[in-house]
Design an enzyme around this catalytic site. Structure first.
Site, PDB file in Angstrom:
ATOM      1  N   LYS A 120      -6.700   3.452   9.253  1.00  0.00           N
ATOM      2  CA  LYS A 120      -5.822   4.018   8.242  1.00  0.00           C
ATOM      3  C   LYS A 120      -6.169   5.172   8.283  1.00  0.00           C
ATOM      4  O   LYS A 120      -5.648   6.593   8.299  1.00  0.00           O
ATOM      5  CB  LYS A 120      -5.570   4.214   6.973  1.00  0.00           C
ATOM      6  CG  LYS A 120      -4.329   2.413   6.318  1.00  0.00           C
ATOM      7  CD  LYS A 120      -4.508   2.197   5.387  1.00  0.00           C
ATOM      8  CE  LYS A 120      -3.405   1.320   4.888  1.00  0.00           C
ATOM      9  NZ  LYS A 120      -3.304   0.804   3.788  1.00  0.00           N
ATOM     10  N   SER A 136       0.844  -1.153  -0.263  1.00  0.00           N
ATOM     11  CA  SER A 136      -0.075  -0.032  -0.055  1.00  0.00           C
ATOM     12  C   SER A 136       0.533   1.019   0.228  1.00  0.00           C
ATOM     13  O   SER A 136      -0.233   2.366   0.422  1.00  0.00           O
ATOM     14  CB  SER A 136      -0.959  -0.008   1.131  1.00  0.00           C
ATOM     15  OG  SER A 136      -0.281  -0.276   2.410  1.00  0.00           O
TER      16      SER A 136
END
Length: 213
Positions: free
Chosen positions: A198, A155
């Site tokens: 996140k 990511s």
């Protein structure tokens, strides 16, 4: 009755009073469990530095990707990656460099077309001067701070590409921006997981703008 009242008064214990404020709250309850992941407070960030978002067992964290460049001798370019990155992130860094080179070539072509449209008499020497060959003339070192902490996961590609291009184009990233997402070799952005964690990490770091795939 009067005797009972006097006895009750004698049992009253005078205790000290405390004033709790935002400044002394930590003296009573301890330090906050979660601290900010920010390393840079000034806006914009220095060139080559971008905040990314990672999924962890602790609920997500914000981490920086830092890229520095040094002038190469005789075009002997190198690309170094540090920060105790896992195999997936190491591959992501290699892909990020290729994608950044590809983008810069397209950027140079578009710049050349614009110059040709503005000035039909422009020569090849002017085109060479206007082209951006930063990635061809410099060696790069990409680092993710907190090297004692192992890091891995698919990511960080978008953050790495942005970090490299920030240096090449001399365009800093805003300090209030954080991003996540993986890129393919052709520059496509892939979806990633852990968005809730996140987002929580970005909230703790005071981020106001999120770039999500």
């Amino acid at each position: 009755d009067n005797n009972n009242n006097n006895n009750d008064d004698d049992d009253i214990e005078i205790v000290n009073t405390f004033r709790v404020t935002a400044e002394n709250l930590s003296d009573f309850v301890g330090k906050p469990i979660f601290t900010s992941d920010r390393l840079y407070d000034k806006d914009p960030l220095p060139l080559g530095i971008v905040m990314g978002l990672a999924y962890t067992s602790m609920g997500g964290s914000a981490l920086y990707v830092e890229t520095m460049a040094t002038k190469s001798k005789k075009n002997n370019n190198t690309f170094t990656v540090t920060g105790q990155l896992g195999d997936v992130m190491k591959e992501s860094s290699q892909i990020a460099m290729t994608v950044a080179r590809s983008y810069l070539e397209k950027y140079n072509c578009e710049t050349k077309k614009q110059n040709d449209n503005n000035d039909d008499e422009s020569d090849d020497d002017d085109d060479d001067k206007n082209s951006n060959n930063f990635l061809d003339t410099h060696s790069f070192h990409l680092h993710v701070p907190e090297g004692a902490t192992p890091k891995d996961g698919p990511s960080a590609g978008v953050t790495m590409v942005t970090s490299i291009l920030s240096l090449a184009l001399s365009k800093p990233c805003a300090s209030e921006v954080a991003m996540t997402g993986e890129v393919t070799l052709s520059g496509k952005v892939l979806p990633v997981g852990g968005i809730r964690e996140k987002t929580m990490a970005a909230r703790r770091a005071g981020i106001t703008t999120l770039c999500l795939p």
